[in-house]
Scaffold this active site. Structure first.
Site, PDB file in Angstrom:
ATOM      1  N   CYS A 147       0.850  -1.193   0.000  1.00  0.00           N
ATOM      2  CA  CYS A 147       0.000   0.000   0.000  1.00  0.00           C
ATOM      3  C   CYS A 147       0.886   1.243   0.000  1.00  0.00           C
ATOM      4  O   CYS A 147       2.073   1.186   0.292  1.00  0.00           O
ATOM      5  CB  CYS A 147      -0.856   0.027   1.259  1.00  0.00           C
ATOM      6  SG  CYS A 147      -1.869  -1.430   1.463  1.00  0.00           S
ATOM      7  N   ARG A 190       4.027   1.339  -6.748  1.00  0.00           N
ATOM      8  CA  ARG A 190       4.002   0.284  -5.719  1.00  0.00           C
ATOM      9  C   ARG A 190       2.928  -0.749  -6.007  1.00  0.00           C
ATOM     10  O   ARG A 190       2.881  -1.796  -5.358  1.00  0.00           O
ATOM     11  CB  ARG A 190       3.773   0.906  -4.332  1.00  0.00           C
ATOM     12  CG  ARG A 190       4.864   1.872  -3.884  1.00  0.00           C
ATOM     13  CD  ARG A 190       4.421   2.679  -2.662  1.00  0.00           C
ATOM     14  NE  ARG A 190       4.263   1.866  -1.492  1.00  0.00           N
ATOM     15  CZ  ARG A 190       5.276   1.540  -0.667  1.00  0.00           C
ATOM     16  NH1 ARG A 190       6.482   1.981  -0.927  1.00  0.00           N
ATOM     17  NH2 ARG A 190       5.077   0.798   0.392  1.00  0.00           N
ATOM     18  N   TRP A 250      -3.084  -2.087  -1.568  1.00  0.00           N
ATOM     19  CA  TRP A 250      -2.718  -3.372  -2.178  1.00  0.00           C
ATOM     20  C   TRP A 250      -3.368  -4.405  -1.256  1.00  0.00           C
ATOM     21  O   TRP A 250      -2.891  -4.639  -0.150  1.00  0.00           O
ATOM     22  CB  TRP A 250      -1.208  -3.524  -2.224  1.00  0.00           C
ATOM     23  CG  TRP A 250      -0.726  -4.875  -2.657  1.00  0.00           C
ATOM     24  CD1 TRP A 250      -0.392  -5.929  -1.853  1.00  0.00           C
ATOM     25  CD2 TRP A 250      -0.532  -5.351  -3.997  1.00  0.00           C
ATOM     26  NE1 TRP A 250      -0.003  -7.018  -2.606  1.00  0.00           N
ATOM     27  CE2 TRP A 250      -0.080  -6.690  -3.923  1.00  0.00           C
ATOM     28  CE3 TRP A 250      -0.693  -4.783  -5.249  1.00  0.00           C
ATOM     29  CZ2 TRP A 250       0.208  -7.450  -5.049  1.00  0.00           C
ATOM     30  CZ3 TRP A 250      -0.400  -5.548  -6.370  1.00  0.00           C
ATOM     31  CH2 TRP A 250       0.035  -6.857  -6.271  1.00  0.00           C
ATOM     32  N   ASN A 299      -0.708   0.766   6.042  1.00  0.00           N
ATOM     33  CA  ASN A 299       0.006  -0.162   5.157  1.00  0.00           C
ATOM     34  C   ASN A 299       0.562  -1.249   6.064  1.00  0.00           C
ATOM     35  O   ASN A 299       1.340  -0.977   6.963  1.00  0.00           O
ATOM     36  CB  ASN A 299       1.152   0.553   4.421  1.00  0.00           C
ATOM     37  CG  ASN A 299       1.973  -0.421   3.590  1.00  0.00           C
ATOM     38  OD1 ASN A 299       1.535  -1.535   3.322  1.00  0.00           O
ATOM     39  ND2 ASN A 299       3.186  -0.028   3.223  1.00  0.00           N
ATOM     40  N   GLY A 300       0.137  -2.491   5.845  1.00  0.00           N
ATOM     41  CA  GLY A 300       0.655  -3.584   6.666  1.00  0.00           C
ATOM     42  C   GLY A 300      -0.436  -4.603   6.951  1.00  0.00           C
ATOM     43  O   GLY A 300      -1.463  -4.641   6.289  1.00  0.00           O
ATOM     44  N   GLU A 324      15.072 -22.589 -13.127  1.00  0.00           N
ATOM     45  CA  GLU A 324      14.701 -21.199 -12.835  1.00  0.00           C
ATOM     46  C   GLU A 324      15.885 -20.271 -13.078  1.00  0.00           C
ATOM     47  O   GLU A 324      15.738 -19.195 -13.653  1.00  0.00           O
ATOM     48  CB  GLU A 324      14.194 -21.106 -11.391  1.00  0.00           C
ATOM     49  CG  GLU A 324      13.925 -19.711 -10.882  1.00  0.00           C
ATOM     50  CD  GLU A 324      12.890 -18.927 -11.675  1.00  0.00           C
ATOM     51  OE1 GLU A 324      12.208 -19.525 -12.534  1.00  0.00           O
ATOM     52  OE2 GLU A 324      12.799 -17.703 -11.484  1.00  0.00           O
ATOM     53  N   LYS A 330      15.898 -17.106 -15.705  1.00  0.00           N
ATOM     54  CA  LYS A 330      16.258 -15.741 -15.315  1.00  0.00           C
ATOM     55  C   LYS A 330      17.298 -15.172 -16.280  1.00  0.00           C
ATOM     56  O   LYS A 330      17.194 -14.061 -16.770  1.00  0.00           O
ATOM     57  CB  LYS A 330      16.818 -15.717 -13.886  1.00  0.00           C
ATOM     58  CG  LYS A 330      15.794 -15.917 -12.805  1.00  0.00           C
ATOM     59  CD  LYS A 330      14.909 -14.728 -12.535  1.00  0.00           C
ATOM     60  CE  LYS A 330      13.573 -14.701 -13.196  1.00  0.00           C
ATOM     61  NZ  LYS A 330      12.632 -15.748 -13.193  1.00  0.00           N
ATOM     62  N   GLU A 334      15.841 -14.592 -19.920  1.00  0.00           N
ATOM     63  CA  GLU A 334      14.800 -13.581 -20.166  1.00  0.00           C
ATOM     64  C   GLU A 334      15.284 -12.152 -19.949  1.00  0.00           C
ATOM     65  O   GLU A 334      14.680 -11.224 -20.468  1.00  0.00           O
ATOM     66  CB  GLU A 334      13.547 -13.857 -19.331  1.00  0.00           C
ATOM     67  CG  GLU A 334      13.704 -13.744 -17.851  1.00  0.00           C
ATOM     68  CD  GLU A 334      12.375 -13.975 -17.143  1.00  0.00           C
ATOM     69  OE1 GLU A 334      11.317 -13.614 -17.673  1.00  0.00           O
ATOM     70  OE2 GLU A 334      12.387 -14.541 -16.037  1.00  0.00           O
ATOM     71  N   HIS A 386      23.594 -38.021 -20.927  1.00  0.00           N
ATOM     72  CA  HIS A 386      22.656 -38.478 -21.975  1.00  0.00           C
ATOM     73  C   HIS A 386      22.570 -37.485 -23.127  1.00  0.00           C
ATOM     74  O   HIS A 386      21.540 -37.375 -23.787  1.00  0.00           O
ATOM     75  CB  HIS A 386      21.279 -38.700 -21.343  1.00  0.00           C
ATOM     76  CG  HIS A 386      21.290 -39.727 -20.268  1.00  0.00           C
ATOM     77  ND1 HIS A 386      21.376 -41.073 -20.515  1.00  0.00           N
ATOM     78  CD2 HIS A 386      21.304 -39.595 -18.926  1.00  0.00           C
ATOM     79  CE1 HIS A 386      21.416 -41.740 -19.374  1.00  0.00           C
ATOM     80  NE2 HIS A 386      21.359 -40.864 -18.387  1.00  0.00           N
ATOM     81  N   LYS A 409       4.634  -8.661 -18.162  1.00  0.00           N
ATOM     82  CA  LYS A 409       4.662  -9.104 -16.763  1.00  0.00           C
ATOM     83  C   LYS A 409       3.583 -10.164 -16.533  1.00  0.00           C
ATOM     84  O   LYS A 409       3.768 -11.088 -15.771  1.00  0.00           O
ATOM     85  CB  LYS A 409       4.438  -7.919 -15.814  1.00  0.00           C
ATOM     86  CG  LYS A 409       4.480  -8.297 -14.340  1.00  0.00           C
ATOM     87  CD  LYS A 409       5.794  -8.944 -13.951  1.00  0.00           C
ATOM     88  CE  LYS A 409       5.768  -9.534 -12.572  1.00  0.00           C
ATOM     89  NZ  LYS A 409       6.942 -10.406 -12.313  1.00  0.00           N
TER      90      LYS A 409
HETATM   91  C1  AGP Z   1       9.197 -15.314 -14.969  1.00  0.00           C
HETATM   92  O1  AGP Z   1      10.336 -14.534 -14.661  1.00  0.00           O
HETATM   93  C2  AGP Z   1       8.420 -14.775 -16.131  1.00  0.00           C
HETATM   94  N1  AGP Z   1       8.137 -13.396 -15.972  1.00  0.00           N
HETATM   95  C3  AGP Z   1       7.222 -15.626 -16.499  1.00  0.00           C
HETATM   96  O2  AGP Z   1       7.728 -16.910 -16.817  1.00  0.00           O
HETATM   97  C4  AGP Z   1       6.111 -15.801 -15.433  1.00  0.00           C
HETATM   98  O3  AGP Z   1       6.603 -16.543 -14.350  1.00  0.00           O
HETATM   99  C5  AGP Z   1       4.946 -16.555 -16.093  1.00  0.00           C
HETATM  100  O4  AGP Z   1       4.438 -15.763 -17.146  1.00  0.00           O
HETATM  101  C6  AGP Z   1       3.819 -16.887 -15.114  1.00  0.00           C
HETATM  102  O5  AGP Z   1       3.261 -15.699 -14.607  1.00  0.00           O
HETATM  103  P1  AGP Z   1       2.258 -15.802 -13.352  1.00  0.00           P
HETATM  104  O6  AGP Z   1       3.043 -16.350 -12.211  1.00  0.00           O
HETATM  105  O7  AGP Z   1       1.808 -14.393 -13.126  1.00  0.00           O
HETATM  106  O8  AGP Z   1       1.136 -16.713 -13.727  1.00  0.00           O
END
Ligand code: AGP
Length: 615
Positions: free
Chosen positions: A2, A27, A75, A101-102, A488, A492, A495, A511, A610
Site C-alpha cells: 500500500c 508500488r 494493495w 500499510n501492513g 529457474e 532468469k 529472459e 545423456h 509481466k
Molecule cells: C518469470 O520470470 C516470467 N516473468 C514468467 O515466466 C512468469 O513466471 C509466467 O508468465 C507466469 O506468470 P504468473 O506467475 O503471473 O502466472
C-alpha cells in the site's frame, strides 16, 4: 504494498495528496482514497480502481478544501478490492480517520471484543478494526489521540505504517511504524507523511524515516514529536537531507525494480509466513486450507498447473509434497494441460500457482479442472485477481507488487506457501516425525536471515558476472530439490540478458548435453549439502575433464567443490527441503548483473509482458 500520504500545513492538502498518491502508483494497488478536513467535517472519498478514478469521483461529489488530509493506495491483503474495503477508514464516531500499510495479525480477536462492546464494521479490513480500537482506548482512558495510539498499538501484533487524525483536534496527524516504511517530510510550517519520499521530494528534502516501534505527532507550526511506542519515551529525531531523485526513490535507491525485489525477499518471505507459521506452538495456520484438509489428505494425487517461474515453484513443490506428505504430485505446464484432454477426477486436487493471478493458460487449466470435478486451490500474489476468484480456495503470497518482469520474490514466496502446505499435510498424515516437523518449522522461520546472508555475497557474484557476461551459452545443473532451481536460474538469465541457457538434471549430462561442454561453456552447478552431493561432485569432475568452466553454488564452508570449481557462490546451510529458497538467490543476482553489464532493459526485457493474459 500500500501507499500512504498525508499533509498538514498552510497549503491546500488535496492536490499535494492526490499527486503524492500518483507518485506511489509504482508500488502497485487496486483502490485509492483521500480524507480531508475542511475546517468542520471530514470529507472522505474512496474507490476501487486507480487514482484517476478517485480524482473523478472526488470532483463529482464533494469539496476538496482543507489543509489537513491523508490519502492511500491499497494493495489488498485482507478483504477483496472494493470501495468499502478501500482506505481511509473512519471510526464509529466519525471523529477518527486512518490509513494503514501492513497486516494486523490479531485483528480478528480485537474485532470480536469490539463487536461485544457494540462497535460496528462496514468493511472486512484489519484497518477498520485498528481505528476503532484506538477510538475505544481514547474513550475508555480519556486520553489524547497520541496516547491512545500508543496504548492501542501495544495490543496489536503485525506490521503497520499508519497515519490518522481526529477531527475534534484537527491540528495534528499521528503516525506510527512497525515493519512497513514511513517517511516524514519536514517543510516550513508544514509536514508531509508518505511511504517513501517521492510524494514530498519536490517540497522538501529534509526527512525523518521512522524506525520500527516508533510513533510521531506532527502539528502545524510546531516541532515534530517522536516517541517509542513501547514505553512512550522521547526519541531525538534524525533529520536526513535527501539526495535521491524521484526515480531512485521509487526503486528504493536500487537501480532497477528487479534488484529491489531480489533484496525484498527476506522481508516478503517473512510477510508470507507472518501469522501463519508458529514454530513455538508447532502449528501452521492457513485460512484457505483449514476447511479443505480432507480434499488433500484423501486425494489420489495433486496436479500442479502453472507457467514459467510459477511452474518452477510447482516443480519444487512436487519434491516437497512427495518427500514430506507422501502425496503423489504431477506438475503440468498449464498451456499443455489445457489442450491434451487430461484425465481428471473428483479425487484430484489441482493447485494453480500464479503471481499475477491473470495468466490465461493457467486460468484455462483451472476452468478445465473444475469442469471435470477436481478441487482447485490457488496460490496467487494479487488479492482479488481472476485466478484467486476462480479457484475454490487458496493462499495468498504476501510478496507485494512484483514490478520487474523477471519474477524473483514471487518464486520464493510461492515456495514458502507450498512448503507450509506440505508441512501441514505431513503433520496431519503423520508422514514425518514430530521432531522432523518441528525442526523444519524452526528452519523455515530462519530462512529470511539465510536469504539475507546469501544476498551479502552480491559483490562476489557481480565479479563472476563480469567474467561471463559475453558468453553465448550457459548450462545450469541441479539434482533433486535443486533441479527446478537450475531451470529457474536458466530462465532468469535467458529472459533478461538474452543469453541462451538451459537447465538440466545434473545426471542427464551424460545423456547428451555433455557433448556441449568445452572451455567456452560455463556450467552453473548447484552443489549444496544434500543426499545427492557426492553424485553432483562426480558430475563436476565429468565437466572439468572436458574443460568446462564450473560456477558452483555451494554450502558455505564447503571445501571439496571449492577445490574443483573455477568459481563458487556460497549460501548458508539449511535442510535440503528448504535449499531452493537460498540457492535461487545467487542465480537471480548472477542473471541481474550480467544483464546490467550487457545494458539490457532489466525491468522490461524485450518481447516479454509481466502478465501473459493472452494465449
Ligand atoms: C518469470 O520470470 C516470467 N516473468 C514468467 O515466466 C512468469 O513466471 C509466467 O508468465 C507466469 O506468470 P504468473 O506467475 O503471473 O502466472
Amino acid at each position: 504494498m500500500c501507499g500512504i500520504v498525508g499533509y498538514i500545513g498552510e497549503k491546500e492538502a488535496y492536490p499535494i495528496i492526490l499527486n503524492g498518491l500518483k507518485r506511489l502508483e509504482y508500488r502497485g494497488y487496486d483502490s485509492a482514497g483521500i480524507a480531508l478536513f475542511d475546517g468542520k467535517n471530514i470529507n472522505l472519498c474512496k474507490t476501487k480502481g486507480k487514482v484517476v478514478d478517485l480524482e473523478k469521483k472526488f470532483s463529482d461529489k464533494q469539496s476538496n478544501k482543507g489543509s489537513l488530509g491523508i490519502g492511500h493506495t491499497r494493495w489488498a491483503t485482507h478483504g477483496i478490492p472494493n470501495d468499502v474495503n478501500s482506505h481511509p477508514h473512519l471510526s464509529n464516531s466519525g471523529d477518527l480517520v486512518i490509513i494503514h500499510n501492513g497486516i494486523i495479525e490479531n485483528y480478528a480477536s480485537i474485532k470480536k471484543e469490539l463487536l461485544n462492546r457494540g462497535y460496528t464494521f462496514t468493511s472486512d479490513t484489519d484497518t477498520e478494526v485498528l481505528v476503532n480500537l484506538i477510538e475505544d482506548v481514547k474513550k475508555k482512558e480519556n486520553v489524547k489521540l497520541g496516547k491512545a495510539v500508543q496504548i492501542a498499538l501495544n495490543q496489536v501484533v503485525g506490521a503497520y505504517a499508519i497515519a490518522l487524525f481526529d477531527k475534534t483536534k484537527p491540528d495534528e496527524i499521528v503516525v506510527a511504524k512497525l515493519g512497513s516504511p514511513l517517511a516524514i517530510g519536514i517543510g516550513e510550517e508544514e509536514f508531509f507523511i508518505a511511504s517513501d519520499a517521492s510524494p514530498f521530494i519536490e517540497f522538501t528534502n529534509n526527512a525523518i524515516y521512522l524506525e520500527d516501534e516508533e510513533m510521531a505527532i506532527v502539528r502545524k507550526g510546531r516541532a515534530i514529536e517522536v516517541r517509542k511506542i513501547k514505553d512512550d519515551s522521547v526519541v531525538a529525531p534524525y533529520i536526513q537531507e535527501l539526495k535521491l531523485n524521484l526515480e531512485q526513490i521509487e526503486k528504493g535507491g536500487f537501480d532497477h525494480f528487479m534488484l529491489k525485489e531480489i533484496y525484498e525477499q527476506p522481508t516478503v518471505i517473512k510477510d508470507t509466513y507472518r501469522g501463519r507459521l508458529l514454530p513455538t506452538k508447532g502449528i501452521i495456520k492457513l485460512g484457505g486450507l483449514e476447511n479443505y484438509i480432507e480434499k488433500f489428505t484423501n486425494a489420489d494425487r495433486i496436479i500442479i498447473v502453472a507457467c514459467g517461474t510459477s511452474w518452477h515453484a510447482g516443480l519444487v513443490a512436487e519434491y516437497i509434497f512427495e518427500d514430506l506428505a507422501r502425496i503423489p504430485v504431477e506438475v503440468e505446464y498449464a498451456s499443455e494441460f489445457r489442450y491434451r484432454n487430461p484425465i481428471i477426477t473428483e479425487k484430484d486436487v489441482v493447485i494453480a500457482i500464479s503471481q499475477s493471478g491473470e495468466t490465461a493458460d493457467t486460468l484455462a487449466a483451472i476452468k478445465l479442472a473444475k469442469e471435470k470435478g477436481a478441487f482447485v486451490y490457488g496460490i496467487c500474489n494479487v488479492v482479488g485477481s481472476t485466478i484467486s476468484r476462480e479457484t475454490h480456495s487458496g493462499t495468498y503470497t504476501h510478496a507485494g507488487p512484483e514490478i520487474g518482469v523477471a519474477s524473483t520474490k514471487a518464486f520464493t514466496t510461492q515456495i514458502t506457501v507450498l512448503t507450509m502446505i506440505a508441512l501441514k499435510l505431513a503433520k496431519i498424515k503423520g508422514s514425518i516425525s514430530n521432531a522432523h516437523y518441528m525442526l523444519l518449522l524452526q528452519e523455515l522461520e530462519m530462512i529470511p536471515s539465510k536469504v539475507q546472508e546469501a544476498l551479502e555475497t552480491d559483490s562476489k557474484i557481480k565479479e563472476i558476472a563480469s567474467i561471463f557476461k559475453d558468453v553465448s551459452n550457459f548450462l545450469y545443473l541441479g539434482r533433486g530439490y535443486n533441479f527446478p532451481v537450475a531451470l529457474e536460474g536458466a530462465l532468469k538469465l535467458k529472459e533478461i540478458s538474452y543469453i541462451h541457457a538451459e537447465g538440466y538434471p545434473a545426471a542427464e549430462m551424460k545423456h547428451g548435453p555433455i557433448a556441449l561442454i568445452d572451455e567456452q561453456m560455463p556450467v552453473v552447478v548447484i552443489a549444496v549439502n544434500s543426499n545427492h552431493y557426492d553424485k553432483v561432485v562426480s558430475n563436476i569432475q565429468e565437466i572439468k575433464s572436458r574443460k568446462g568452466k564450473i560456477i558452483a553454488v555451494v554450502t558455505e564452508g564447503d571445501t571439496t567443490v571449492k577445490e574443483m570449481a573455477d568459481y563458487i557462490m556460497e549460501v548458508p546451510n539449511t535442510p535440503e527441503v528448504l535449499t531452493p529458497l537460498v540457492t535461487t538467490i545467487p542465480l537471480q543476482l548472477l542473471s541481474y548483473h550480467i544483464a546490467v553489464m550487457l545494458e539490457k532493459n532489466v525491468d522490461q526485457p524485450r518481447n516479454l509482458a509481466k502478465s501473459v493474459t493472452v494465449e
